[in-house]
Design a protein around this motif. Sequence first.
Motif, PDB file in Angstrom:
ATOM      1  N   SER A 162       0.845  -1.194   0.000  1.00 59.66           N
ATOM      2  CA  SER A 162       0.000   0.000   0.000  1.00 59.66           C
ATOM      3  C   SER A 162       0.879   1.243   0.000  1.00 59.66           C
ATOM      4  O   SER A 162       2.016   1.222   0.474  1.00 59.66           O
ATOM      5  CB  SER A 162      -0.946   0.027   1.199  1.00 59.66           C
ATOM      6  OG  SER A 162      -0.247   0.265   2.392  1.00 59.66           O
ATOM      7  N   THR A 178       0.434   5.513   0.790  1.00 57.82           N
ATOM      8  CA  THR A 178      -0.433   6.568   1.313  1.00 57.82           C
ATOM      9  C   THR A 178       0.286   7.902   1.242  1.00 57.82           C
ATOM     10  O   THR A 178       1.472   7.984   1.545  1.00 57.82           O
ATOM     11  CB  THR A 178      -0.804   6.278   2.785  1.00 57.82           C
ATOM     12  OG1 THR A 178      -1.406   4.986   2.876  1.00 57.82           O
ATOM     13  CG2 THR A 178      -1.767   7.323   3.321  1.00 57.82           C
ATOM     14  N   ASN A 208      -5.137   6.717  -0.197  1.00 58.26           N
ATOM     15  CA  ASN A 208      -4.409   5.471   0.003  1.00 58.26           C
ATOM     16  C   ASN A 208      -4.716   4.556  -1.172  1.00 58.26           C
ATOM     17  O   ASN A 208      -5.861   4.415  -1.580  1.00 58.26           O
ATOM     18  CB  ASN A 208      -4.844   4.796   1.299  1.00 58.26           C
ATOM     19  CG  ASN A 208      -4.297   3.385   1.415  1.00 58.26           C
ATOM     20  OD1 ASN A 208      -4.936   2.442   0.978  1.00 58.26           O
ATOM     21  ND2 ASN A 208      -3.131   3.265   1.983  1.00 58.26           N
ATOM     22  N   VAL A 220      -7.518   8.444   3.916  1.00 64.60           N
ATOM     23  CA  VAL A 220      -6.931   8.325   5.239  1.00 64.60           C
ATOM     24  C   VAL A 220      -7.111   9.649   5.980  1.00 64.60           C
ATOM     25  O   VAL A 220      -6.863  10.718   5.419  1.00 64.60           O
ATOM     26  CB  VAL A 220      -5.421   7.998   5.130  1.00 64.60           C
ATOM     27  CG1 VAL A 220      -4.752   8.051   6.484  1.00 64.60           C
ATOM     28  CG2 VAL A 220      -5.225   6.651   4.484  1.00 64.60           C
TER      29      VAL A 220
END
Length: 83
Positions: A40, A42, A60, A74
């Motif tokens: 991931s 972000t 994200n 987020v």
Amino acid sequence: MSQYGWQWESRFADGGGDVVGIVEWVALVGGMEKGLFLPSLTSVIGARTSSGLEFGVGPNLSMSVETGAGIGMVFAIGKNFKS
């Protein structure tokens, strides 16, 4: 589930006052202890006060073999401690 990653940040709007603008990036990989690879990324844009309180918001992007790619938002708040 464990997550391993790296966080880095850049300051902007740093005029020497009580509030500084920051952009943070967080890259993570999770699920490795379960034989998975779940990356991931972000990006958070926010502010930090001179007392260490910080908050921000940003997108994200995460991926998995089972569900493909996912996009989320987020919202973060935290406190920095000096040691």
